[in-house]
Design a protein around this motif. Structure first.
Motif, PDB file in Angstrom:
ATOM      1  N   GLU A   7       0.870  -1.169   0.000  1.00  0.00           N
ATOM      2  CA  GLU A   7       0.000   0.000   0.000  1.00  0.00           C
ATOM      3  C   GLU A   7       0.908   1.220   0.000  1.00  0.00           C
ATOM      4  N   LYS A 290     -13.978   0.236  -0.018  1.00  0.00           N
ATOM      5  CA  LYS A 290     -12.779   0.331   0.818  1.00  0.00           C
ATOM      6  C   LYS A 290     -12.358   1.789   0.976  1.00  0.00           C
ATOM      7  N   SER A 299      -8.428  -5.739   1.565  1.00  0.00           N
ATOM      8  CA  SER A 299      -7.308  -4.783   1.584  1.00  0.00           C
ATOM      9  C   SER A 299      -7.034  -4.256   0.175  1.00  0.00           C
ATOM     10  N   TYR A 300      -6.392  -3.091   0.120  1.00  0.00           N
ATOM     11  CA  TYR A 300      -5.985  -2.551  -1.182  1.00  0.00           C
ATOM     12  C   TYR A 300      -5.082  -3.536  -1.918  1.00  0.00           C
ATOM     13  N   SER A 301      -4.187  -4.178  -1.178  1.00  0.00           N
ATOM     14  CA  SER A 301      -3.245  -5.056  -1.878  1.00  0.00           C
ATOM     15  C   SER A 301      -3.984  -6.230  -2.518  1.00  0.00           C
ATOM     16  N   THR A 302      -4.999  -6.774  -1.837  1.00  0.00           N
ATOM     17  CA  THR A 302      -5.784  -7.861  -2.441  1.00  0.00           C
ATOM     18  C   THR A 302      -6.493  -7.368  -3.697  1.00  0.00           C
ATOM     19  N   SER A 343      -8.912 -12.466   2.555  1.00  0.00           N
ATOM     20  CA  SER A 343      -8.547 -11.076   2.879  1.00  0.00           C
ATOM     21  C   SER A 343      -9.565 -10.403   3.791  1.00  0.00           C
TER      22      SER A 343
END
Lengths: 344, 344
Positions: A7, A290, A299-302, A343
């Protein structure tokens, strides 16, 4: 670690930052004028210098990919990860991709220019990312002589890149601005200021998954510092407008937007068949959830990993075999389901 | 415990069994010929007998509801629970509802007949349910004299009920038969055999939530035993056809049906606004998933509770206040979400 698993700053609007530098070897014609044998000679010189640089960094082995050895699935996967352009796949002779360990930085050899060095970072991080790629270029310049003019700066195959050879860009998620219908106006404003706004897949593409790309157009007569400072300010401005637009969209009718986002999440979590188009649309809605800090969002990464990981090339590469469209839709639904479940 | 919180035999097709007996007081005209004062007199006689019966059972206090004291929300909720018909609400003078403890058995007073005793059970349980209601009728008959002819049996306001006064019915969930388009043919076959097939809400209604009701039409000249035995066989036959139809539907394309069912579940779990129509359609799909033994499906009792609990009357009763349509859609989505989450 590759950028999309991280992130970064302003991640609620800015997905990623990308900087590329165009460089060409001194005393060698630009790629479009070279024969296949000459292209291979350039490729070998650049690759050799790259190996030396990475060895001197004391890093693990780099990845070196000669594009003409790639199958369709691998090529498609690299394009989906936005490491190479689809145009670069049209004639792959003498072209290669040199990836630094970590997979966020690399060099494209014999695309439009002999070298196109690039670096990608999560969120808005123009100066840090530029620092990476400028360092990579400087390391290579210790081993290779680049074509350069005192008056113009670095020389490039297309004059629009001459000077710094730098194109700095930021990928933004702007569902609020798109729904408010103000993208066209924004694009006009940016064009007048010497910046470009494009769809996520580059020039001429639509805003896929509500993503747009902002980048500088001018490379000549300005410093790298100036390009980055100006773009950083523009991105901050657009991000602020996007935040206002999505807040207004939400506050206009919270249950309606929560319903739309919730249903998108429900479909992503429980479908068995999903096309790329639907997945992008639904993932964009969930990312908006989100960004609005709604509860129980991935999550943003997912989300970033999924945005990149559901194309047909990446899917088939992961499956280790060609899949027909129906099987791809099944496999895509499965990957999305599993990633979101782990996630949340 | 009320029937819909339980599971019963053949629950993969048969939702519930309902038996009602029509009875009338001797020496009193049928309700349609009585004045309001006379209706109230009937109501008081029946209610008094009912209190005695329940007291003798040693049970907790029964629920006695005079329909003319009910507000719109309570009336609507009783109709949604299929305890009273909407027609019964048109003129409520002298009408009442006597509920045995447990809420699955009751007596409607001064509907078409002086007494309509009914009992509902989960799944296919015609004999057990008939046993309950016949026992209730016998208990009442010890305290009240019913109109009866040696030749005809029990006398009723409408001649179609004369004889046993019994209507036995089973509510079936038949998404397979509906999608196969064979309901009309099935209805014709049943009509010829003296049985009726109706939508879930009774005569003339559509198959709401893919539910149909099978019931006997003939009450005269046959024994209760014969009615139940024949209907039991018919229901078993239809259930077997439904199982074949849904198995064929599934096996024709498992991922497609799993996708449809999964998406229905996703929407039910994550929406914020939902109309009754959409909820019924989605709940029916999820019930089909349960019936096909797909993984991670809610229990039959949860689904049954929701089928009954999402109507506007029950919703507003639970909320304790009138809700506008938009608030009902919000409240409905919330109840569904919470019930499914706690059941999976």
């Amino acid at each position: 670690m590759t950028w999309y698993l991280q992130e970064g700053p302003e991640n609620d609007v800015v997905i990623s930052t990308r900087i590329r530098l165009a460089r060409n070897l001194k005393d060698v014609s630009f790629p479009w004028r070279l024969s296949p044998v000459e292209l291979e000679s350039v490729r070998d010189r650049v690759t050799s210098a790259f190996r030396d640089v990475v060895r001197d960094m004391g890093s693990e082995r780099p990845v070196i990919v000669e594009l003409n050895t790639l199958g369709d699935i691998e090529s498609c996967a690299l394009a989906e990860k936005r490491i190479i352009s689809r145009a670069m796949l049209k004639d792959t002779r003498g072209k290669s991709l040199l990836l630094y360990p970590g997979e966020s930085d690399g060099i494209l050899v014999n695309e439009e220019d002999h070298l196109r060095l690039y670096s990608v970072g999560a969120g808005l991080c123009l100066f840090k990312t530029a620092g990476c790629v400028i360092k990579c270029a400087a390391d290579m310049e210790k081993r290779l002589s680049f074509a350069k003019s005192d008056r113009l700066g670095y020389l490039t195959a297309c004059p629009t890149n001459t000077g710094t050879g730098m194109r700095a860009s930021a990928m933004l998620h702007v569902p609020g601005l798109i729904r408010a219908g103000v993208i066209k106006r924004l694009a006009d404003r940016l064009t007048k200021a010497g910046y470009a706004l494009r769809g996520a897949e580059g020039e001429g593409s639509d805003a896929y998954g509500d993503m747009i790309q902002l980048s500088n157009q001018v490379t000549l007569g300005v410093s790298e510092e100036q390009i980055l400072t100006d773009l950083d300010r523009f991105v901050h401005d657009v991000a602020e407008e996007e935040r206002k637009a999505r807040r207004a969209l939400y506050e206009n009718d919270p249950p309606a937007l929560e319903d739309e986002i919730g249903r998108a999440k429900g479909k992503l979590l429980f479908s068995r068949l999903m096309t790329t188009e639907e997945a992008m649309r639904l993932l964009s809605l969930v990312r908006l959830g989100k960004e609005l800090e709604l509860p129980e969002m991935p999550s943003y990464s997912t989300l970033q990993e999924l945005f990149i990981g559901i194309g047909e090339g990446v899917l088939q590469q992961a499956a280790g075999k060609p899949l027909d469209p129906r099987n791809r839709d099944e496999e895509r639904a499965r990957r999305i389901r599993e990633a979101l479940r782990s996630s949340m």
